[in-house]
Design a protein around this motif. Structure first.
Motif, PDB file in Angstrom:
ATOM      1  N   HIS A 343       7.167   0.816   1.415  1.00 23.43           N
ATOM      2  CA  HIS A 343       6.158   1.236   2.009  1.00 23.43           C
ATOM      3  C   HIS A 343       4.919   0.522   1.645  1.00 23.43           C
ATOM      4  CE1 HIS A 343       8.093   5.004   4.004  1.00 23.43           C
ATOM      5  NE2 HIS A 343       9.294   4.310   3.287  1.00 23.43           N
ATOM      6  N   ILE A 344       4.056   0.391   2.812  1.00 21.08           N
ATOM      7  CA  ILE A 344       2.712  -0.515   2.371  1.00 21.08           C
ATOM      8  C   ILE A 344       1.635   0.534   2.487  1.00 21.08           C
ATOM      9  CG2 ILE A 344       1.273  -2.273   3.298  1.00 21.08           C
ATOM     10  CD1 ILE A 344       3.760  -3.993   4.336  1.00 21.08           C
ATOM     11  N   TYR A 345       0.847   0.360   1.259  1.00 22.59           N
ATOM     12  CA  TYR A 345      -0.324   1.074   1.231  1.00 22.59           C
ATOM     13  C   TYR A 345      -1.542   0.195   1.203  1.00 22.59           C
ATOM     14  CZ  TYR A 345       2.911   5.066  -0.281  1.00 22.59           C
ATOM     15  OH  TYR A 345       3.647   6.086  -0.384  1.00 22.59           O
ATOM     16  N   PRO A 346      -1.997   0.026   2.349  1.00 27.32           N
ATOM     17  CA  PRO A 346      -3.102  -1.162   2.496  1.00 27.32           C
ATOM     18  C   PRO A 346      -4.424  -0.408   1.808  1.00 27.32           C
ATOM     19  CG  PRO A 346      -2.685  -0.161   4.445  1.00 27.32           C
ATOM     20  CD  PRO A 346      -1.610   0.217   3.677  1.00 27.32           C
ATOM     21  N   LYS A 347      -5.307  -1.224   1.524  1.00 24.14           N
ATOM     22  CA  LYS A 347      -6.632  -0.570   0.756  1.00 24.14           C
ATOM     23  C   LYS A 347      -7.387   0.090   1.639  1.00 24.14           C
ATOM     24  CE  LYS A 347     -10.549  -1.909  -2.126  1.00 24.14           C
ATOM     25  NZ  LYS A 347     -11.067  -0.524  -1.733  1.00 24.14           N
ATOM     26  N   LYS A 348      -7.970   1.180   1.865  1.00 25.19           N
ATOM     27  CA  LYS A 348      -8.910   1.845   2.890  1.00 25.19           C
ATOM     28  C   LYS A 348     -10.267   2.537   1.888  1.00 25.19           C
ATOM     29  CE  LYS A 348      -9.194   5.036   6.583  1.00 25.19           C
ATOM     30  NZ  LYS A 348     -10.312   5.764   6.150  1.00 25.19           N
ATOM     31  N   GLU A 377       3.372   3.797   8.255  1.00 23.90           N
ATOM     32  CA  GLU A 377       4.719   4.079   8.425  1.00 23.90           C
ATOM     33  C   GLU A 377       5.476   2.812   8.864  1.00 23.90           C
ATOM     34  OE1 GLU A 377       7.872   6.882   8.628  1.00 23.90           O
ATOM     35  OE2 GLU A 377       5.836   7.123   7.898  1.00 23.90           O
ATOM     36  N   PRO A 378       6.538   2.532   8.033  1.00 25.53           N
ATOM     37  CA  PRO A 378       7.581   1.245   8.832  1.00 25.53           C
ATOM     38  C   PRO A 378       8.140   1.583   9.879  1.00 25.53           C
ATOM     39  CG  PRO A 378       8.823   2.580   7.006  1.00 25.53           C
ATOM     40  CD  PRO A 378       7.272   3.373   7.101  1.00 25.53           C
ATOM     41  N   ASN A 379       8.071   0.229  10.524  1.00 27.65           N
ATOM     42  CA  ASN A 379       8.969   0.234  12.051  1.00 27.65           C
ATOM     43  C   ASN A 379      10.277   0.043  11.627  1.00 27.65           C
ATOM     44  OD1 ASN A 379       9.800  -0.304  14.295  1.00 27.65           O
ATOM     45  ND2 ASN A 379       8.542  -2.094  14.878  1.00 27.65           N
ATOM     46  N   ARG A 380      11.176   0.995  11.700  1.00 30.56           N
ATOM     47  CA  ARG A 380      12.610   0.870  11.436  1.00 30.56           C
ATOM     48  C   ARG A 380      13.540   0.354  12.452  1.00 30.56           C
ATOM     49  NH1 ARG A 380      10.630   5.730   9.032  1.00 30.56           N
ATOM     50  NH2 ARG A 380      10.637   5.730   6.762  1.00 30.56           N
ATOM     51  N   ASN A 381      12.748  -0.105  13.716  1.00 29.25           N
ATOM     52  CA  ASN A 381      13.538  -0.492  14.736  1.00 29.25           C
ATOM     53  C   ASN A 381      13.550  -2.431  14.534  1.00 29.25           C
ATOM     54  OD1 ASN A 381      13.518   1.729  16.192  1.00 29.25           O
ATOM     55  ND2 ASN A 381      11.436   1.464  17.146  1.00 29.25           N
ATOM     56  N   ILE A 382      13.098  -2.736  13.545  1.00 30.77           N
ATOM     57  CA  ILE A 382      13.110  -4.184  13.278  1.00 30.77           C
ATOM     58  C   ILE A 382      13.730  -3.863  11.698  1.00 30.77           C
ATOM     59  CG2 ILE A 382      11.441  -4.953  14.693  1.00 30.77           C
ATOM     60  CD1 ILE A 382       9.488  -5.263  12.304  1.00 30.77           C
ATOM     61  N   VAL A 413      18.578   4.901  -0.564  1.00 27.47           N
ATOM     62  CA  VAL A 413      17.813   6.301  -0.850  1.00 27.47           C
ATOM     63  C   VAL A 413      17.042   6.705   0.152  1.00 27.47           C
ATOM     64  CG1 VAL A 413      16.663   7.399  -2.754  1.00 27.47           C
ATOM     65  CG2 VAL A 413      18.395   5.536  -3.259  1.00 27.47           C
ATOM     66  N   PRO A 414      16.904   7.949   0.455  1.00 27.59           N
ATOM     67  CA  PRO A 414      16.040   8.452   1.585  1.00 27.59           C
ATOM     68  C   PRO A 414      14.574   8.289   1.017  1.00 27.59           C
ATOM     69  CG  PRO A 414      17.973   9.948   1.302  1.00 27.59           C
ATOM     70  CD  PRO A 414      17.959   8.971   0.225  1.00 27.59           C
ATOM     71  N   PRO A 415      13.685   8.075   1.861  1.00 29.85           N
ATOM     72  CA  PRO A 415      12.358   7.592   1.503  1.00 29.85           C
ATOM     73  C   PRO A 415      11.603   9.062   0.834  1.00 29.85           C
ATOM     74  CG  PRO A 415      12.355   7.672   3.884  1.00 29.85           C
ATOM     75  CD  PRO A 415      13.828   7.700   3.383  1.00 29.85           C
ATOM     76  N   ASP A 416      11.987  10.097   1.203  1.00 30.42           N
ATOM     77  CA  ASP A 416      11.406  11.342   0.721  1.00 30.42           C
ATOM     78  C   ASP A 416      11.918  11.697  -0.605  1.00 30.42           C
ATOM     79  OD1 ASP A 416      14.002  12.032   1.809  1.00 30.42           O
ATOM     80  OD2 ASP A 416      13.527  14.143   2.045  1.00 30.42           O
ATOM     81  N   VAL A 417      13.095  11.032  -1.134  1.00 31.81           N
ATOM     82  CA  VAL A 417      13.654  11.221  -2.334  1.00 31.81           C
ATOM     83  C   VAL A 417      12.905  10.208  -3.408  1.00 31.81           C
ATOM     84  CG1 VAL A 417      15.578  10.788  -3.824  1.00 31.81           C
ATOM     85  CG2 VAL A 417      15.595  12.361  -1.640  1.00 31.81           C
ATOM     86  N   CYS A 418      12.793   8.753  -2.735  1.00 34.01           N
ATOM     87  CA  CYS A 418      12.248   7.602  -3.645  1.00 34.01           C
ATOM     88  C   CYS A 418      11.725   6.642  -2.577  1.00 34.01           C
ATOM     89  CB  CYS A 418      13.267   7.378  -4.348  1.00 34.01           C
ATOM     90  SG  CYS A 418      12.683   6.000  -5.518  1.00 34.01           S
ATOM     91  N   GLN A 433      -2.573   4.580  12.174  1.00 39.04           N
ATOM     92  CA  GLN A 433      -1.380   4.231  11.591  1.00 39.04           C
ATOM     93  C   GLN A 433      -1.152   4.511  10.166  1.00 39.04           C
ATOM     94  OE1 GLN A 433      -1.057  -0.183  12.522  1.00 39.04           O
ATOM     95  NE2 GLN A 433      -1.335   0.136  14.546  1.00 39.04           N
ATOM     96  N   LEU A 434      -1.985   5.186   9.634  1.00 40.65           N
ATOM     97  CA  LEU A 434      -1.867   5.645   8.222  1.00 40.65           C
ATOM     98  C   LEU A 434      -1.663   7.227   7.983  1.00 40.65           C
ATOM     99  CD1 LEU A 434      -4.520   3.148   6.921  1.00 40.65           C
ATOM    100  CD2 LEU A 434      -2.266   2.696   7.010  1.00 40.65           C
ATOM    101  N   HIS A 435      -1.048   7.385   6.911  1.00 36.24           N
ATOM    102  CA  HIS A 435      -0.857   8.727   6.450  1.00 36.24           C
ATOM    103  C   HIS A 435      -1.410   8.739   4.850  1.00 36.24           C
ATOM    104  CE1 HIS A 435       1.821   9.201   9.831  1.00 36.24           C
ATOM    105  NE2 HIS A 435       2.195   7.848   9.678  1.00 36.24           N
ATOM    106  N   LEU A 436      -1.923   9.866   4.408  1.00 34.90           N
ATOM    107  CA  LEU A 436      -2.484  10.183   3.305  1.00 34.90           C
ATOM    108  C   LEU A 436      -1.133  10.418   2.294  1.00 34.90           C
ATOM    109  CD1 LEU A 436      -4.951  10.437   1.417  1.00 34.90           C
ATOM    110  CD2 LEU A 436      -4.900  12.985   2.046  1.00 34.90           C
ATOM    111  N   ASP A 437      -1.415   9.777   1.062  1.00 32.04           N
ATOM    112  CA  ASP A 437      -0.140  10.002   0.217  1.00 32.04           C
ATOM    113  C   ASP A 437      -0.975   9.770  -1.159  1.00 32.04           C
ATOM    114  OD1 ASP A 437       1.901   9.744  -1.583  1.00 32.04           O
ATOM    115  OD2 ASP A 437       3.286   8.785  -0.295  1.00 32.04           O
TER     116      ASP A 437
END
Length: 467
Positions: A343-348, A377-382, A413-418, A433-437
């Motif tokens: 998962h990519i966390y770009p600088k904002k 959020e990754p594009n899981r279609n590709i 591993v599911p992303p909500d686990v790791c 396109q971004l989600h606070l984490d």
């Protein structure tokens, strides 16, 4: 008549017992021994010049000597004589019947030829070679050079300590060859089960003038908090400030630095695809170093994490990696490879009430990963890449995002686990396109002082940081 005879005898006895005669006889003996010694030395010199030397001419001691009678490589990349190939390291690997030694190398794909293994057995060279099995790794990304395994069988009654690779089956003329030490030697069943570390992180390559000190220190200290015992880094080159930090970590023992002068032997690519980047070998030999790190850790570490320095494999339901892996292994007991989604966390830029760079870190090269709290959020279609947590004893060959040859199963591993917190230098995205984490902020109470401590220890804090 008898008196004259007796007088003659007395004179002869007196002559033979005279000191002058003793001196003359001693001189004759000395001259005789000097002549014999000189003759012997002349013969040895003549024979040495006239006769070809082989390892059989070396006197073999009754007990095993400390070293083998050939040059032992002290390099991490060793050219293979009479070829375009390079050898990296040799490891004991008896998981496959008849293939006892795995030599990791970098081979030119269009120049593969038959090879033969010669062993040093407890200080003595074996009197015969064994044919090698050559296994090219399937991932090469189009580059001319590829990671290659040379598999050798140890001869009977050989306590193998070193191995050399030859292009001819004749083991006679080998004085220009170089031996590699065989690592992961097993002396007993009890020792096989003894592991020094729980978690090792393998950082495949540093090159160029990379000098992102702050990110490096934060990432290493974050891994320490998560339970990592050791970080192995393959270093071609880096910036001066980062070099100071890594030297400090090495002295502490947390980081193991492996010199990686790939640019002295080949033209390394800075990209991952030959058609776009050119060069001899993919991304400074990344594929080779990842495999080398797995075998380097095989008898020392329970788990190995394969990822880059701008990535943190972060558990989201556990506070450390051991708790995570205990759960995953209980649920998936036959699994040796765990795939962690990237998962990519770009600088904002931060808003007005959000935390920013600590005052005492100002002036330290690099960026603050604690500012990277917006997740894309990754594009899981590709195709979406993963990084790996592996049990090294269940892996034979690996690539970057997947294992090429293994024992056992793998599990995504599911992303909500790791998931991977991947903090690139700059990859701006639209806010929608971004989600606070803020998962990283859960560790700030321990992370902030530990980062400050290691920066101060390496002498990288300015006067403000010393206050």
């Amino acid at each position: 008549m008898s008196s004259s005879v007796s007088g003659s005898i007395r004179k002869r006895i007196a002559y033979l017992s005279s000191p002058e005669l003793g001196i003359r006889m001693d001189k004759a003996k000395i001259l005789k021994w000097k002549f014999l010694l000189l003759s012997t030395l002349i013969f040895i010199l003549w024979y040495t010049v006239r006769s070809p030397r082989t390892y059989r001419d070396i006197p073999q001691p009754h007990g095993p000597p400390k070293t083998c009678p050939l040059r032992i490589s002290e390099q991490t990349i060793t050219p293979l004589n009479n070829t375009k190939h390079f050898l990296v390291s040799a490891y004991m690997d008896q998981r496959e019947k008849g293939l006892d030694i795995r030599i990791i190398g970098i081979f030119k794909r269009d120049s593969i030829q038959p090879l033969y293994c010669l062993f040093c057995c407890a200080g003595q060279l074996s009197n015969k070679t064994s044919p090698a099995t050559i296994l090219q790794h399937s991932d090469n990304f189009g580059f001319p050079f590829v990671t290659t395994d040379v598999m050798c069988q140890i001869p009977e009654n050989c306590m193998a300590t070193h191995v050399s690779v030859l292009t001819q089956p004749d083991s006679g003329m080998v004085f220009n060859q170089t031996l590699l030490p065989i690592r992961n030697q097993k002396t007993s069943e009890k020792e096989e089960k003894k592991l020094q570390f729980d978690f090792t992180v393998c950082i495949s390559n540093l090159f160029g003038d990379y000098n992102n000190v702050l990110q490096f220190a934060q990432t290493l200290e974050m891994y320490r908090l998560l339970g990592v015992d050791r970080v192995v880094i393959y270093n071609t080159s880096c910036g001066p400030d980062l070099d100071r930090l890594l030297q400090s970590y090495s002295q502490e023992g947390f980081v193991e630095m492996v010199p990686w002068p790939i640019d002295h032997h080949l033209k390394p690519s800075r990209g991952w695809l030959f058609s776009e980047s050119g060069g001899d070998v993919h991304y400074f030999g990344q594929l080779t170093t990842l495999n080398e790190c797995i075998y380097r850790s095989m008898d020392r570490s329970r788990y190995v994490l394969l990822n880059d320095i701008d990535e943190i494999i972060m558990p989201y339901q556990h506070n450390n990696l051991m708790s995570l892996m205990d759960m995953l292994q209980q649920q998936h007991p036959n699994t040796g490879v765990f795939l962690i989604e990237n998962h990519i966390y770009p600088k904002k830029p931060f808003g007005g009430n959000e935390k920013g760079l600590l005052h005492q870190w100002k002036g330290v090269p690099g960026f603050d990963i604690l500012e990277h709290i917006y997740r894309e959020e990754p594009n899981r279609n590709i195709y979406h890449p993963h990084k790996l947590i592996v049990q090294p004893r269940m892996v034979q060959q690996t690539s970057i995002h997947e294992v090429l040859m293994k024992y056992g199963e793998y599990f995504k591993v599911p992303p909500d686990v790791c998931r991977i917190i991947h903090s690139p230098i700059s990859m701006p995205r639209p806010p929608e396109q971004l989600h606070l984490d803020t998962r990283l902020w859960d560790f700030t109470d321990k992370l902030l002082p530990s980062v400050t401590t290691v920066l101060r220890r390496a002498g990288l804090l300015g006067s403000q940081g010393q206050e």
